[in-house]
Motif scaffolding. Structure first.
Motif, PDB file in Angstrom:
ATOM      1  N   PHE A  28      33.698 -45.898  22.213  1.00 15.99           N
ATOM      2  CA  PHE A  28      34.221 -47.178  21.747  1.00 15.99           C
ATOM      3  C   PHE A  28      33.647 -47.537  20.376  1.00 15.99           C
ATOM      4  CE2 PHE A  28      35.387 -47.787  26.198  1.00 15.99           C
ATOM      5  CZ  PHE A  28      36.676 -48.289  26.023  1.00 15.99           C
ATOM      6  N   VAL A  29      34.468 -48.185  19.563  1.00 19.95           N
ATOM      7  CA  VAL A  29      34.109 -48.553  18.195  1.00 19.95           C
ATOM      8  C   VAL A  29      32.929 -49.513  18.159  1.00 19.95           C
ATOM      9  CG1 VAL A  29      34.974 -49.728  16.126  1.00 19.95           C
ATOM     10  CG2 VAL A  29      36.437 -48.163  17.355  1.00 19.95           C
ATOM     11  N   CYS A  30      32.826 -50.400  19.166  1.00 13.07           N
ATOM     12  CA  CYS A  30      31.750 -51.392  19.173  1.00 13.07           C
ATOM     13  C   CYS A  30      30.373 -50.753  19.354  1.00 13.07           C
ATOM     14  CB  CYS A  30      31.993 -52.432  20.261  1.00 13.07           C
ATOM     15  SG  CYS A  30      32.016 -51.747  21.923  1.00 13.07           S
ATOM     16  N   LYS A  31      30.317 -49.477  19.729  1.00 14.86           N
ATOM     17  CA  LYS A  31      29.036 -48.800  19.936  1.00 14.86           C
ATOM     18  C   LYS A  31      28.530 -48.069  18.701  1.00 14.86           C
ATOM     19  CE  LYS A  31      29.374 -48.092  24.872  1.00 14.86           C
ATOM     20  NZ  LYS A  31      29.064 -47.162  25.944  1.00 14.86           N
ATOM     21  N   VAL A  32      29.293 -48.100  17.608  1.00 13.92           N
ATOM     22  CA  VAL A  32      28.879 -47.369  16.409  1.00 13.92           C
ATOM     23  C   VAL A  32      28.857 -48.283  15.188  1.00 13.92           C
ATOM     24  CG1 VAL A  32      29.710 -45.133  17.228  1.00 13.92           C
ATOM     25  CG2 VAL A  32      31.224 -46.567  15.888  1.00 13.92           C
ATOM     26  N   LEU A  52      30.492 -41.342   8.029  1.00 12.38           N
ATOM     27  CA  LEU A  52      29.246 -41.053   8.731  1.00 12.38           C
ATOM     28  C   LEU A  52      28.858 -42.297   9.515  1.00 12.38           C
ATOM     29  CD1 LEU A  52      27.395 -38.589   8.852  1.00 12.38           C
ATOM     30  CD2 LEU A  52      25.913 -39.713   7.221  1.00 12.38           C
ATOM     31  N   VAL A  53      28.681 -42.155  10.840  1.00 17.42           N
ATOM     32  CA  VAL A  53      28.370 -43.296  11.692  1.00 17.42           C
ATOM     33  C   VAL A  53      27.114 -43.040  12.514  1.00 17.42           C
ATOM     34  CG1 VAL A  53      30.733 -44.170  11.877  1.00 17.42           C
ATOM     35  CG2 VAL A  53      29.924 -42.488  13.512  1.00 17.42           C
ATOM     36  N   GLU A  54      26.519 -44.138  12.993  1.00 19.54           N
ATOM     37  CA  GLU A  54      25.322 -44.084  13.832  1.00 19.54           C
ATOM     38  C   GLU A  54      25.641 -44.784  15.142  1.00 19.54           C
ATOM     39  OE1 GLU A  54      20.731 -45.756  13.726  1.00 19.54           O
ATOM     40  OE2 GLU A  54      22.205 -46.527  12.317  1.00 19.54           O
ATOM     41  N   VAL A  55      25.228 -44.197  16.274  1.00 25.82           N
ATOM     42  CA  VAL A  55      25.442 -44.807  17.583  1.00 25.82           C
ATOM     43  C   VAL A  55      24.333 -45.823  17.821  1.00 25.82           C
ATOM     44  CG1 VAL A  55      25.700 -44.358  20.049  1.00 25.82           C
ATOM     45  CG2 VAL A  55      26.492 -42.676  18.415  1.00 25.82           C
TER      46      VAL A  55
END
Length: 116
Positions: free
Chosen positions: A76-80, A20-23
Motif C-alpha cells: 500500500f502507498v501509505c506504507k512508503v 526511490l522509496v523507503e518503507v
C-alpha cells in the motif's frame, strides 16, 4: 449473510515508476527500493526486492522446471515515503505549478523540486 468486501477508494498517488522509496511501517520497515509498477486503482506499488513472497509453481512448457519462486508483492502507498534525491531522506511531497504551468513535485524538507 455474507460480508461484502469494500472496494478501496483511490487516493492521489504521487509516486512514479523508478522513484526511490523507503518503507516506513510493517515487517519491511527501513528497507528501500525502486518502484517497479504503480497500481493507482488499488492504491498500491510494487517495489524492487521488498515484500517478497514465495509462490509454488508447476512445471510447464513455457516456464520449464517448477518449484518455489520468490517474487515481489504489491504494497500500500501509505506504507512508503519517497526519498528526495537532494536531501537523501524519506519525505512527504507536495504538487506545485512551475513557471510554465506544468505540475511538479516538491520536497517538504528541503523545498527543492523533485522533477520538472
Amino acid at each position: 449473510m455474507a460480508k461484502v468486501k469494500k472496494k478501496a477508494e483511490p487516493v492521489k498517488v504521487r509516486l512514479k515508476k523508478n522513484d526511490l522509496v523507503e518503507v516506513i511501517t510493517g515487517r519491511e520497515q527501513g528497507k528501500t527500493g525502486k518502484v517497479l509498477k504503480v497500481f493507482r486503482e488499488k492504491n498500491q506499488v510494487l517495489i524492487e526486492k521488498v515484500n517478497l513472497i514465495k509462490r509454488h509453481t508447476r512445471p510447464s512448457p513455457t516456464s520449464g522446471q517448477g518449484g518455489i519462486v520468490e517474487k515481489e508483492a504489491p504494497m500500500f502507498v501509505c506504507k512508503v515515503k519517497l526519498i528526495c534525491p537532494k536531501c537523501a531522506t524519506g519525505t512527504r511531497i507536495r504538487m506545485t505549478q512551475t513557471g510554465e504551468g506544468k505540475k511538479a513535485r516538491v520536497c517538504l524538507k528541503c523545498k527543492e523540486m523533485i522533477d520538472g
